[in-house]
Write an enzyme that holds these catalytic residues in place. Structure first.
Site, PDB file in Angstrom:
ATOM      1  N   ASP A 116     -15.752  -8.077  10.355  1.00  0.00           N
ATOM      2  CA  ASP A 116     -15.069  -6.952   9.720  1.00  0.00           C
ATOM      3  C   ASP A 116     -13.593  -6.986  10.109  1.00  0.00           C
ATOM      4  O   ASP A 116     -13.214  -6.577  11.207  1.00  0.00           O
ATOM      5  CB  ASP A 116     -15.715  -5.636  10.159  1.00  0.00           C
ATOM      6  CG  ASP A 116     -15.048  -4.415   9.530  1.00  0.00           C
ATOM      7  OD1 ASP A 116     -14.095  -4.583   8.741  1.00  0.00           O
ATOM      8  OD2 ASP A 116     -15.490  -3.291   9.842  1.00  0.00           O
ATOM      9  N   GLY A 126     -11.871  -4.423  -7.075  1.00  0.00           N
ATOM     10  CA  GLY A 126     -12.677  -4.804  -8.221  1.00  0.00           C
ATOM     11  C   GLY A 126     -11.861  -4.618  -9.478  1.00  0.00           C
ATOM     12  O   GLY A 126     -10.629  -4.548  -9.434  1.00  0.00           O
ATOM     13  N   CYS A 173      -0.682  -4.850  -9.920  1.00  0.00           N
ATOM     14  CA  CYS A 173      -0.815  -3.393  -9.905  1.00  0.00           C
ATOM     15  C   CYS A 173       0.311  -2.722  -9.111  1.00  0.00           C
ATOM     16  O   CYS A 173       0.411  -1.496  -9.099  1.00  0.00           O
ATOM     17  CB  CYS A 173      -2.164  -2.981  -9.325  1.00  0.00           C
ATOM     18  SG  CYS A 173      -3.566  -3.320 -10.429  1.00  0.00           S
ATOM     19  N   TYR A 191      -4.889   1.627  -5.216  1.00  0.00           N
ATOM     20  CA  TYR A 191      -4.861   0.181  -5.019  1.00  0.00           C
ATOM     21  C   TYR A 191      -3.441  -0.380  -5.060  1.00  0.00           C
ATOM     22  O   TYR A 191      -3.045  -1.190  -4.211  1.00  0.00           O
ATOM     23  CB  TYR A 191      -5.737  -0.474  -6.079  1.00  0.00           C
ATOM     24  CG  TYR A 191      -5.800  -1.981  -6.037  1.00  0.00           C
ATOM     25  CD1 TYR A 191      -6.440  -2.639  -4.989  1.00  0.00           C
ATOM     26  CD2 TYR A 191      -5.247  -2.750  -7.057  1.00  0.00           C
ATOM     27  CE1 TYR A 191      -6.511  -4.021  -4.955  1.00  0.00           C
ATOM     28  CE2 TYR A 191      -5.321  -4.125  -7.034  1.00  0.00           C
ATOM     29  CZ  TYR A 191      -5.947  -4.763  -5.986  1.00  0.00           C
ATOM     30  OH  TYR A 191      -6.019  -6.137  -5.957  1.00  0.00           O
TER      31      TYR A 191
END
Length: 344
Positions: free
Chosen positions: A55, A80, A121, A150
């Site tokens: 992790d 995603g 983005c 995001y």
């Protein structure tokens, strides 16, 4: 530390798996592949690699990941397609923990070069309000108004990479990915992006005998889509480049979602009735990559045509669907209420 480990963080993902594969193909033998998912959930698992389940949102795990490393490819993120990032903004923003801890670990461990996978983005929304969008230049990220959640996380992490280079001498490189697609990607479950999702929907229409397809929005929103081979080649070139500031990494072939469906239908040899969901997440009206700076820095840009990439992608999604479901219809949502129909 030129003979140190090459670390691919997020190696269990779509792009990370292809990146590890290409590094091995090029003769690299000290590759450390890391992902938080269990190995059986990785998109690709390679022999001859140090495969690690960890992790990387935890600082200690990042220190261990970067031990003995000379180069880091930081692709690890919770992300995603539009349906995911629109509805999981907090989860997307928590990826800043991974980026922060990986940058700190790279600095502490004396890593020579750190590549960060950013996203288109980050671009300001007011520059993407028209489907016939002017291709986005790197400077169009400012004044900042990125995709909520995001996009903000990606832009913040870009700035962090910039200042680690400025303050600590860590050689950071950043690529802004534009809609990567191809075989071995996610094609169902909610995280898939438009090309894979639409390929799956076409397969579903054929398997079910119900020759219809649901399209989010009105289908006129535009994007460019970059095939995975171009993404990997560009990633490796940008990581090696002298150019230190963020660079677009995307195709400049702009298409609408309706045109994307046209191409997939042609490949599949079918024509479908289209149902549109005006309430579904669609993101900005238009986005395309201006590759002027990329060409100047690398003497190269993505070149795989959409048609060529989709032929390979559709075949892979088609075969993956049949392996999983056979001739049966897999789970899919019903057509949206109130959607209008275009007869074909």
């Amino acid at each position: 530390m030129a003979d140190g480990w090459i670390v691919v963080a997020g190696a269990g993902g779509f792009i990370g798996g292809h990146l590890v594969s290409e590094l091995l193909r090029r003769g690299e033998r000290r590759v450390r592949a890391i992902d938080c998912k269990p190995l059986d959930a990785w998109h690709q698992v390679h022999d001859g690699v140090e495969n690690v389940v960890a992790d990387l949102s935890r600082r200690e795990a990042c220190q261990q990941a970067c031990e003995g490393a000379s180069r880091i490819y930081q692709l690890a993120a919770d992300m995603g397609g539009m349906g995911f990032i629109e509805n999981h903004k907090a989860a997307c923003m928590l990826s800043v923990l991974t980026n922060t801890h990986m940058l700190i670990a790279a600095r502490d461990q004396g890593v020579e070069r750190f590549f960060y996978a950013s996203s288109a983005c980050v671009y300001a929304a007011d520059k993407q309000g028209d489907p016939q969008v002017r291709p986005l230049r790197e400077e169009d990220a400012y004044p900042a108004m990125p995709e909520d959640g995001y996009g903000w996380e990606k832009l913040f992490s870009e700035r962090m990479a910039h200042h680690f280079r400025e303050d600590f001498g860590l050689e950071t490189r950043v690529a802004r990915y534009h809609n990567v697609y191809g075989p071995l990607g996610t094609w169902e479950g909610g995280r898939e992006k438009a090309p894979a999702a639409l390929c799956r929907k076409v397969v579903e229409a054929i398997v079910s005998g119900d020759h219809s397809i649901e399209i989010w929005g009105n289908g006129e929103q535009t994007r460019s889509f970059m095939y995975i081979d171009d993404c990997i080649e560009g990633t490796l070139r940008i990581a090696d480049a002298a150019h230190a500031e963020p660079l677009n990494l995307g195709s400049s072939e702009l298409v609408s979602l309706n045109q994307l469906v046209d191409v997939i239908e042609e490949i599949a040899g079918v024509r479908l009735t289209r149902y549109y969901d005006p309430d579904a997440p669609i993101g900005v009206a238009g986005r395309n990559s201006d590759n002027t700076a990329l060409r100047a820095a690398l003497g190269w840009e993505p070149s795989v045509s959409l048609r060529s990439g989709l032929e390979k992608t559709y075949k892979w999604v088609h075969d993956a669907y049949l392996r999983r479901y056979g001739g049966r219809l897999g789970p899919r949502p019903a057509s949206p209420r109130g959607a209008h129909t275009r007869e074909r």
